[in-house]
Design a protein around this motif. Structure first.
Motif, mmCIF file in Angstrom:
data_model
loop_
_atom_site.group_PDB
_atom_site.id
_atom_site.type_symbol
_atom_site.label_atom_id
_atom_site.label_comp_id
_atom_site.label_asym_id
_atom_site.label_seq_id
_atom_site.Cartn_x
_atom_site.Cartn_y
_atom_site.Cartn_z
ATOM 1 N N GLY A 51 0.729 -1.337 0.046
ATOM 2 C CA GLY A 51 -0.134 -0.021 0.054
ATOM 3 C C GLY A 51 0.903 1.209 -0.097
ATOM 4 O O GLY A 51 1.883 1.451 0.802
ATOM 5 N N LYS A 52 0.334 2.272 -0.846
ATOM 6 C CA LYS A 52 1.474 3.644 -0.966
ATOM 7 C C LYS A 52 1.251 4.188 0.445
ATOM 8 O O LYS A 52 2.256 4.873 0.878
ATOM 9 N N ALA A 53 0.241 4.154 1.217
ATOM 10 C CA ALA A 53 0.140 4.638 2.579
ATOM 11 C C ALA A 53 0.930 4.063 3.418
ATOM 12 O O ALA A 53 1.669 4.865 4.378
ATOM 13 N N THR A 54 1.490 2.948 3.290
ATOM 14 C CA THR A 54 2.418 2.209 4.231
ATOM 15 C C THR A 54 3.779 2.909 3.983
ATOM 16 O O THR A 54 4.469 3.260 4.954
ATOM 17 N N LEU A 55 4.172 3.339 2.688
ATOM 18 C CA LEU A 55 5.560 3.786 2.371
ATOM 19 C C LEU A 55 5.561 4.916 2.861
ATOM 20 O O LEU A 55 6.463 5.593 3.548
ATOM 21 N N TYR A 56 4.440 5.905 2.778
ATOM 22 C CA TYR A 56 4.219 7.428 3.397
ATOM 23 C C TYR A 56 4.449 7.208 4.931
ATOM 24 O O TYR A 56 5.148 8.008 5.454
ATOM 25 N N ARG A 57 3.825 6.194 5.537
ATOM 26 C CA ARG A 57 3.697 6.363 7.047
ATOM 27 C C ARG A 57 5.350 5.763 7.385
ATOM 28 O O ARG A 57 5.555 6.498 8.335
ATOM 29 N N GLN A 58 5.759 5.179 6.820
ATOM 30 C CA GLN A 58 7.265 4.567 7.305
ATOM 31 C C GLN A 58 8.379 5.562 6.994
ATOM 32 O O GLN A 58 9.189 5.614 7.844
ATOM 33 N N TRP A 59 8.224 6.014 5.707
ATOM 34 C CA TRP A 59 9.230 6.770 5.255
ATOM 35 C C TRP A 59 9.288 8.331 5.032
ATOM 36 O O TRP A 59 9.841 9.077 4.797
#
Length: 208
Positions: A51-59
């Motif tokens: 999920g793109k949201a996961t990438l933004y949340r982590q980095w």
């Protein structure tokens, strides 16, 4: 949030080490295929079914994700070098650098243009990739001063790390002149050590 903080947050997340490695590998593959501009959060998400949201949340941002991937792949290579002498330390750094130069140079070239154009990427790369290597080389020089091998006031000290790392970058522009692994060793012995006023023992003396 700093790049280090972003990376730490990723490590504390629910992502497994295997999943994190998969995401980083996707970033590296995109860099190799098309350079920095080819890397997007959407592209990484699609390639890894994340999920793109996961990438933004982590980095948080693309520069932090890219630098985290580069940092994970290219750990600080000069930290821990301590042979007991400046000659030994710089020669060991040269040996390690020569053994890794093709792999490291390829990735750095992939982001070199973006490094100039994007201040956020430049700051993140400086923090995660460049500064640790500079610190490791500077530590070698501090130990040499403490041992009395070089004078604390030698003006060449401040130029050693930039020259050493710069040589690794510029080598590929002069491939017809720098064609083998002896290049970095010669650079240390013929340029850095004389500037620091250190005599370089020959191979027979050191047993190299």
């Amino acid at each position: 949030m700093s790049t280090q903080a972003a990376t730490a947050a990723a490590r504390r997340s629910k992502l497994t080490p295997e999943r994190e490695a998969e995401l980083y590998e996707a970033v590296i593959c995109l860099l190799r295929e098309g350079g920095y501009d080819s890397v997007t959060m959407e592209g990484v998400a699609a390639r890894t079914k994340c999920g793109k949201a996961t990438l933004y949340r982590q980095w948080g941002t693309k520069p932090r994700l890219v630098t985290a991937a580069l940092d994970k792949r290219r750990r600080t290579v000069f930290t821990g070098i301590d042979t007991g002498s400046l000659v030994g330390d710089l020669r060991e750094a040269a040996r390690i650098a020569a053994s890794r130069r093709e792999r490291d140079a390829e990735l750095m070239e992939a982001v070199s243009q973006a490094y100039i154009q994007h201040p956020d990427l430049r700051a993140a790369l400086r923090e995660t990739v460049i500064e640790p290597e500079v610190a490791a080389i500077d530590a070698m020089l501090r130990r040499a001063v403490e041992r009395g091998e070089i004078a604390a006031g030698n003006p060449a000290i401040g130029f050693v790390a930039p020259c050493f790392l710069g040589m690794l970058r510029i080598e590929r522009l002069f491939e017809e002149r720098f064609t083998d692994e002896a290049t970095m060793r010669t650079f240390v012995d013929a340029v850095l050590l004389p500037a620091l006023r250190v005599d370089a023992p020959d191979r027979e003396t050191t047993g190299d």
